[in-house]
Design a protein around this motif. Structure first.
Motif, PDB file in Angstrom:
ATOM      1  N   VAL A 129     -14.965 131.537 -60.390  1.00 45.43           N
ATOM      2  CA  VAL A 129     -14.806 132.250 -61.332  1.00 45.43           C
ATOM      3  C   VAL A 129     -16.247 133.223 -61.378  1.00 45.43           C
ATOM      4  CG1 VAL A 129     -15.152 132.123 -64.005  1.00 45.43           C
ATOM      5  CG2 VAL A 129     -13.415 130.403 -63.019  1.00 45.43           C
ATOM      6  N   LYS A 130     -15.755 134.414 -61.968  1.00 49.12           N
ATOM      7  CA  LYS A 130     -16.886 135.500 -62.255  1.00 49.12           C
ATOM      8  C   LYS A 130     -17.093 135.832 -63.597  1.00 49.12           C
ATOM      9  CE  LYS A 130     -18.512 139.887 -60.591  1.00 49.12           C
ATOM     10  NZ  LYS A 130     -18.184 141.121 -59.659  1.00 49.12           N
ATOM     11  N   LEU A 131     -18.429 135.701 -64.132  1.00 49.69           N
ATOM     12  CA  LEU A 131     -18.458 135.993 -65.391  1.00 49.69           C
ATOM     13  C   LEU A 131     -19.320 137.409 -65.427  1.00 49.69           C
ATOM     14  CD1 LEU A 131     -19.997 132.639 -66.932  1.00 49.69           C
ATOM     15  CD2 LEU A 131     -17.582 133.543 -66.707  1.00 49.69           C
ATOM     16  N   HIS A 132     -18.745 138.287 -66.157  1.00 46.83           N
ATOM     17  CA  HIS A 132     -19.463 139.802 -66.351  1.00 46.83           C
ATOM     18  C   HIS A 132     -20.320 139.818 -67.626  1.00 46.83           C
ATOM     19  CE1 HIS A 132     -16.573 141.337 -63.244  1.00 46.83           C
ATOM     20  NE2 HIS A 132     -15.915 140.323 -63.679  1.00 46.83           N
ATOM     21  N   GLY A 133     -21.422 140.757 -67.185  1.00 43.90           N
ATOM     22  CA  GLY A 133     -22.178 140.852 -68.466  1.00 43.90           C
ATOM     23  C   GLY A 133     -22.933 139.731 -69.362  1.00 43.90           C
ATOM     24  N   VAL A 134     -23.155 138.836 -68.397  1.00 44.19           N
ATOM     25  CA  VAL A 134     -23.838 137.823 -69.138  1.00 44.19           C
ATOM     26  C   VAL A 134     -25.329 137.776 -69.597  1.00 44.19           C
ATOM     27  CG1 VAL A 134     -24.386 135.183 -68.928  1.00 44.19           C
ATOM     28  CG2 VAL A 134     -22.558 136.175 -67.503  1.00 44.19           C
ATOM     29  N   LYS A 135     -25.600 137.473 -70.875  1.00 43.47           N
ATOM     30  CA  LYS A 135     -26.904 137.530 -71.519  1.00 43.47           C
ATOM     31  C   LYS A 135     -27.266 136.924 -72.628  1.00 43.47           C
ATOM     32  CE  LYS A 135     -29.773 141.212 -73.611  1.00 43.47           C
ATOM     33  NZ  LYS A 135     -29.792 142.611 -74.364  1.00 43.47           N
ATOM     34  N   GLY A 136     -28.465 136.157 -72.474  1.00 42.17           N
ATOM     35  CA  GLY A 136     -28.952 135.363 -73.325  1.00 42.17           C
ATOM     36  C   GLY A 136     -29.431 134.059 -72.828  1.00 42.17           C
ATOM     37  N   LYS A 137     -29.669 132.937 -73.289  1.00 41.53           N
ATOM     38  CA  LYS A 137     -30.191 131.751 -73.075  1.00 41.53           C
ATOM     39  C   LYS A 137     -29.417 130.634 -73.811  1.00 41.53           C
ATOM     40  CE  LYS A 137     -34.515 128.569 -72.801  1.00 41.53           C
ATOM     41  NZ  LYS A 137     -35.692 128.660 -73.284  1.00 41.53           N
ATOM     42  N   GLY A 138     -28.898 129.688 -73.113  1.00 38.72           N
ATOM     43  CA  GLY A 138     -28.175 128.665 -73.463  1.00 38.72           C
ATOM     44  C   GLY A 138     -27.285 127.798 -72.409  1.00 38.72           C
ATOM     45  N   ASN A 139     -26.385 127.438 -72.879  1.00 41.84           N
ATOM     46  CA  ASN A 139     -25.187 126.532 -71.858  1.00 41.84           C
ATOM     47  C   ASN A 139     -23.918 127.333 -71.984  1.00 41.84           C
ATOM     48  OD1 ASN A 139     -27.235 124.170 -71.544  1.00 41.84           O
ATOM     49  ND2 ASN A 139     -26.678 124.004 -73.705  1.00 41.84           N
ATOM     50  N   ILE A 140     -23.364 127.208 -70.633  1.00 44.20           N
ATOM     51  CA  ILE A 140     -21.841 127.658 -70.662  1.00 44.20           C
ATOM     52  C   ILE A 140     -21.247 126.586 -69.760  1.00 44.20           C
ATOM     53  CG2 ILE A 140     -20.582 129.336 -69.298  1.00 44.20           C
ATOM     54  CD1 ILE A 140     -22.756 131.290 -69.284  1.00 44.20           C
ATOM     55  N   THR A 141     -20.146 126.328 -70.270  1.00 46.31           N
ATOM     56  CA  THR A 141     -19.274 125.057 -69.822  1.00 46.31           C
ATOM     57  C   THR A 141     -17.724 125.903 -69.480  1.00 46.31           C
ATOM     58  OG1 THR A 141     -20.360 123.579 -71.211  1.00 46.31           O
ATOM     59  CG2 THR A 141     -18.197 122.931 -70.070  1.00 46.31           C
ATOM     60  N   LEU A 142     -17.176 125.582 -68.324  1.00 45.94           N
ATOM     61  CA  LEU A 142     -15.994 126.233 -68.021  1.00 45.94           C
ATOM     62  C   LEU A 142     -14.942 125.025 -67.787  1.00 45.94           C
ATOM     63  CD1 LEU A 142     -16.930 128.471 -65.089  1.00 45.94           C
ATOM     64  CD2 LEU A 142     -16.673 128.947 -67.324  1.00 45.94           C
ATOM     65  N   TYR A 143     -13.861 124.994 -68.795  1.00 46.25           N
ATOM     66  CA  TYR A 143     -13.052 123.872 -68.664  1.00 46.25           C
ATOM     67  C   TYR A 143     -11.633 124.589 -67.886  1.00 46.25           C
ATOM     68  CZ  TYR A 143     -15.754 121.727 -72.173  1.00 46.25           C
ATOM     69  OH  TYR A 143     -16.825 121.326 -72.945  1.00 46.25           O
ATOM     70  N   THR A 168     -21.437 134.822 -60.216  1.00 41.13           N
ATOM     71  CA  THR A 168     -20.303 134.170 -59.789  1.00 41.13           C
ATOM     72  C   THR A 168     -20.684 132.680 -59.318  1.00 41.13           C
ATOM     73  OG1 THR A 168     -19.468 136.121 -58.783  1.00 41.13           O
ATOM     74  CG2 THR A 168     -18.623 134.276 -57.672  1.00 41.13           C
ATOM     75  N   PHE A 169     -19.336 131.919 -59.717  1.00 37.10           N
ATOM     76  CA  PHE A 169     -19.838 130.241 -59.548  1.00 37.10           C
ATOM     77  C   PHE A 169     -19.536 129.909 -57.968  1.00 37.10           C
ATOM     78  CE2 PHE A 169     -19.108 130.483 -63.949  1.00 37.10           C
ATOM     79  CZ  PHE A 169     -19.985 129.708 -64.412  1.00 37.10           C
ATOM     80  N   ILE A 224     -21.085 136.873 -73.090  1.00 34.38           N
ATOM     81  CA  ILE A 224     -20.313 137.112 -72.116  1.00 34.38           C
ATOM     82  C   ILE A 224     -19.234 138.177 -72.349  1.00 34.38           C
ATOM     83  CG2 ILE A 224     -18.696 136.190 -70.078  1.00 34.38           C
ATOM     84  CD1 ILE A 224     -19.965 133.616 -71.075  1.00 34.38           C
ATOM     85  N   GLY A 225     -19.456 139.395 -71.325  1.00 36.09           N
ATOM     86  CA  GLY A 225     -18.692 140.670 -71.585  1.00 36.09           C
ATOM     87  C   GLY A 225     -17.231 140.274 -71.102  1.00 36.09           C
ATOM     88  N   ASP A 226     -16.994 139.675 -69.889  1.00 35.52           N
ATOM     89  CA  ASP A 226     -15.424 139.397 -69.348  1.00 35.52           C
ATOM     90  C   ASP A 226     -15.516 138.473 -68.483  1.00 35.52           C
ATOM     91  OD1 ASP A 226     -12.928 139.938 -69.058  1.00 35.52           O
ATOM     92  OD2 ASP A 226     -13.090 141.848 -67.990  1.00 35.52           O
ATOM     93  N   VAL A 227     -14.481 138.077 -68.064  1.00 32.89           N
ATOM     94  CA  VAL A 227     -14.168 136.922 -67.128  1.00 32.89           C
ATOM     95  C   VAL A 227     -12.991 137.389 -65.978  1.00 32.89           C
ATOM     96  CG1 VAL A 227     -13.468 134.487 -66.686  1.00 32.89           C
ATOM     97  CG2 VAL A 227     -14.438 135.183 -68.723  1.00 32.89           C
ATOM     98  N   SER A 228     -13.432 137.195 -64.770  1.00 35.43           N
ATOM     99  CA  SER A 228     -12.452 137.365 -63.663  1.00 35.43           C
ATOM    100  C   SER A 228     -12.585 136.476 -62.514  1.00 35.43           C
ATOM    101  CB  SER A 228     -12.642 138.891 -62.842  1.00 35.43           C
ATOM    102  OG  SER A 228     -13.765 138.907 -62.341  1.00 35.43           O
ATOM    103  N   MET A 229     -12.051 136.624 -61.414  1.00 36.07           N
ATOM    104  CA  MET A 229     -12.239 135.716 -60.390  1.00 36.07           C
ATOM    105  C   MET A 229     -12.136 136.249 -59.064  1.00 36.07           C
ATOM    106  SD  MET A 229      -8.492 133.616 -59.619  1.00 36.07           S
ATOM    107  CE  MET A 229      -8.964 132.989 -58.242  1.00 36.07           C
ATOM    108  N   LEU A 230     -12.609 135.580 -57.994  1.00 32.62           N
ATOM    109  CA  LEU A 230     -12.509 135.800 -56.757  1.00 32.62           C
ATOM    110  C   LEU A 230     -11.381 135.063 -55.959  1.00 32.62           C
ATOM    111  CD1 LEU A 230     -16.130 136.687 -55.693  1.00 32.62           C
ATOM    112  CD2 LEU A 230     -14.368 138.449 -56.226  1.00 32.62           C
ATOM    113  N   TYR A 231     -10.151 135.267 -55.577  1.00 34.70           N
ATOM    114  CA  TYR A 231      -9.308 134.711 -54.963  1.00 34.70           C
ATOM    115  C   TYR A 231      -9.664 134.063 -53.722  1.00 34.70           C
ATOM    116  CZ  TYR A 231      -4.462 133.064 -53.301  1.00 34.70           C
ATOM    117  OH  TYR A 231      -3.370 132.509 -52.558  1.00 34.70           O
ATOM    118  N   GLU A 232      -9.852 133.007 -53.024  1.00 33.35           N
ATOM    119  CA  GLU A 232     -10.061 132.607 -51.671  1.00 33.35           C
ATOM    120  C   GLU A 232      -8.768 132.207 -51.039  1.00 33.35           C
ATOM    121  OE1 GLU A 232     -13.481 129.752 -50.113  1.00 33.35           O
ATOM    122  OE2 GLU A 232     -11.959 128.525 -50.866  1.00 33.35           O
TER     123      GLU A 232
END
Length: 732
Positions: free
Chosen positions: A222-236, A267-268, A287-295
């Motif tokens: 998973v790739k997160l675009h335009g991440v800014k700020g301080k805190g926690n992010i959780t991906l379900y 990118t995770f 967070i501005g957007d979410v995409s991915m890199l397919y492996e």
């Protein structure tokens, strides 16, 4: 828990494709024309599988395999005898500390280039590497590392009081292993699967979350675009929407802290399986957007199938995509939960591979990783039946590829594995689960694994037959006689101990020397395509077991694979087509974009996602769900080898209720292409000598070859490579 974040720049640097199809023909290894990295055979496969199988996590926790993990040999001797007309410069690359010698004389230091003297000489390297597999790369105009180099993990050298080195005739050498790492700077230890960017098809953005749908089952980072700020992010993560929406029940969850004063992309590091991702964040994070890199593993899809039934076409396409997702460094079981190499799952993947990719290295990598090293202390994956699938798969691999070299490299490990199995037989000469043995068979409610189970004896018998065939290849006459005699004896016991004339079938088991009353499908359906039954017994089994709803039904694609194969082997393609449309079509009707670990049409809604006592424990992308690839290739297009590497093969097409079908069957030396309707068949082949066998109401017409009548309305036509054939007939 804080997670590492991997930059896109670093990930793409890792993501190079070093995949090539290495096919070995005939009785000797073909020397490669270019240099490649080499290692002790099987060691890289073991090392790489250890890395891959220890990536599994459940809700952020490390989840290691259940079984013993072997390691590579840490000190390896490599050598090559060469003969060149003039001296030439050689490039040297090594993974590990090394000592390099020419004709037994050490070259000082760690040279990157050396001059190879003209004439007959021996170049040798001894390499030590604890953390990765000892591997070497040598390249000059005429001397290259390839699979003709000799390797050993113990050279048995010694030096006497005079300083003379002993003769090393006691050393046992093998031919080197390789996997097309063909440049000095593409070191094997740095290998990563390549990736490509994929965009989501739908997003639901809220104040503190983004719910993302990628449109179908997928795998990667998973790739997160335009991440800014301080805190926690959780991906379900979720294979289903319900799983991604569940904050407590999903299988895969990643949590991390972020402190990004400036907007950036991240990118995770951990690859995950999902269709949906629920991105939840707090603090002042944005967070501005979410995409991915397919492996993916870049193997070529050479096989194809298309027919008059659009639902069957969809089933084949989704099966192919399911195989693509589960074909990684090795054939794995499923991409979400285990991501492990299970022998029973892999055995089916090999067969599907022969009709989809025909990628031999994927098969041998997987078989070598599963076997590991001596001494043997347990069954493969701890499962008795999974050990037997391994034996059966090796000879089956030889039949498809003609790769004698792999048998030569593996035979001693086959012998020690079989010695282990034979040592665990009971006083009746039968396999019975002992302490530490997992008798699996299938996921089925209430299925007894107690006593002497007929299914296990069936698989052992076939394994012994495979051992006898491999012994013949190795010219081991004593071994061939031994394994052949054991197989013959066990086959007789199968019918003496388990056949019940009143039930017209093999019973499931014996306990305390007596037959149990239960009849299951497992041993009976394997007995059909192993061809262990008489024709009368086959008909009995079909009527009283396979077509009998009173016998416990199979609900996993894993055993449906074999059940439908048995019915196809009995000529029931019409019935099997309906079963495929009902079973795999049933998953498609529920929105499946890849095929599942288990499907029970009696379940409703989110019940379909539950397994192992967990609400989303079921894998919705499981390799064993892709079996229509194999069934449609082998039993509808009807193509199978009858001699190693398709030197001879059979084409026996059966429409099974379809109006037309066409497809491509890959082989080691090209493709076999087929178009079939109720009135005409067209065949072209790049390899071997084939026999087209068809049933027709009238004698077929073919201007390209003679038509020979056989028994029961069948006709045969010889197919030669490089020619095209058109046959007009009237389908029965």
């Amino acid at each position: 828990m804080k997670y590492n974040i991997l930059s896109i720049k670093r990930l793409n640097r890792w993501a190079f494709a070093v995949i090539g199809l290495i096919v070995i023909f005939g009785s000797e290894v073909q020397a490669q024309t270019k240099a490649t990295w080499i290692w002790y055979p099987g060691d890289y496969e073991i090392w790489l599988s250890n890395k891959m199988q220890n990536r599994r996590t459940e809700r952020g926790s490390f989840f290691p395999p259940f079984w013993k993990l072997d390691s590579h040999y840490v000190l390896i001797d490599f050598h090559k005898d060469y003969n060149i007309a003039s001296a030439e410069e050689a490039e040297i690359a090594v993974e590990g500390q090394y000592n390099l010698k020419i004709d037994g004389k050490a070259v000082a230091g760690y040279p990157k280039k050396i001059t190879l003297p003209a004439g007959k000489h021996r170049i040798s390297l001894k390499v030590y590497n604890q953390g990765a597999v000892p591997a070497v790369f040598v390249k000059s105009a005429h001397v290259v590392t390839d699979n003709t180099w000799q390797v050993t993990f113990e050279d048995k050298e010694w030096i006497d009081a005079s300083g003379k080195t002993s003769d090393i005739s006691a050393t046992q050498y093998l031919q080197a292993g390789s996997w097309n790492f063909n440049e000095a700077n593409t070191s094997p230890s740095a290998f990563r699967l390549p990736v490509k960017p994929i965009q989501a098809v739908a997003k639901d953005k809220k104040a503190n979350s983004i719910f993302v749908d990628f449109g179908k089952e997928t795998f990667g980072f998973v790739k997160l675009h335009g991440v800014k700020g301080k805190g926690n992010i959780t991906l379900y993560f979720g294979e289903s929407k319900e799983e991604a929406m569940s904050l407590t029940g999903g299988e895969l969850v990643d949590k991390f802290e972020v402190n990004q004063p400036e907007s950036s992309d991240i990118t995770f590091e951990g690859s995950r399986a999902f269709r949906y991702v629920n991105v939840v964040f707090d603090g002042d994070v944005s967070i501005g957007d979410v995409s991915m890199l397919y492996e993916y593993l870049p193997v070529e899809q050479r096989g194809s199938f298309k027919c008059s039934d659009e639902q069957i076409n969809k089933i084949w396409d989704v099966s192919a995509y399911t195989m693509e997702l589960n074909t990684r460094e090795f054939f794995i079981d499923g991409i979400k939960r285990d991501r492990w190499v299970w022998s029973g799952d892999a055995a089916q993947s090999y067969l599907m591979n022969y009709y989809l990719y025909f990628d031999s290295p994927s098969v041998t990598r997987t078989m070598s990783a599963l076997r590991g090293k001596d001494p043997v202390t347990s069954h493969i994956n701890t499962i008795m039946d999974y050990t037997f699938y391994w034996f059966i798969s090796i000879y089956d691999y030889y039949q498809h590829t003609g790769d004698k070299a792999y048998i030569e490299q593996t035979y001693s490990r086959m012998q020690s594995m079989m010695d282990y199995c034979l040592s665990r037989r009971n006083k009746n000469g039968l396999m019975q689960g002992l302490t530490g043995d997992w008798v699996f068979i299938d996921w089925a409610d209430g299925l007894s694994k107690q006593g002497e189970v007929s299914f296990e004896q069936m698989l052992l018998c076939r394994s012994l037959e495979s051992m006898a065939l491999c012994a013949n290849i190795m010219k081991d006459t004593k071994g061939s006689a031994k394994y052949g005699a054991l197989a013959k004896d066990l086959k007789a016991k199968l019918f003496t101990y388990y056949w019940n004339a009143q039930k017209h079938a093999l019973v499931h088991s014996r306990i305390n020397g007596k037959q149990t009353a239960n009849v299951t499908r497992y041993a009976n359906m394997f007995g059909i395509f192993f061809n262990y039954f008489t024709e009368a017994q086959k008909q009995d089994v079909k009527k009283y077991v396979l077509m009998n709803d009173k016998v416990q039904k199979i609900v996993t694609p894993y055993m449906r694979f074999y059940e439908l194969e048995a019915l196809c082997a009995m000529g029931e393609q019409d019935y099997v087509l309906k079963q495929m449309k009902d079973y795999w079509g049933g998953m498609l009707n529920l929105g499946a974009t890849s095929f599942w670990e288990e499907y029970n049409p009696d379940k409703k809604g989110a019940e379909h996602y539950a397994m192992y006592g967990r609400p989303f424990g079921k894998s919705l992308c499981h390799a064993w769900g892709a079996s229509p690839i194999y069934l449609l290739g082998k039993y509808y297009l009807g193509v199978k080898p009858t001699a190693p590497a398709y030197a001879q093969y059979l084409i026996e097409p059966k429409l099974g209720g379809l109006q037309w079908m066409e497809g491509t069957i890959p082989t080691p030396k090209g493709d076999i292409k087929l178009k079939v309707s109720t009135t005409q068949i067209k065949v072209t082949a790049d390899t071997g000598t084939g026999t087209l066998r068809i049933k027709s109401k009238t004698k077929p017409e073919c201007s390209d070859a003679a038509v020979k009548a056989t028994a029961n309305g069948y006709y045969e036509i010889s197919i030669q490579k490089g020619k095209s054939y058109t046959v007009n007939y009237k389908a029965v």
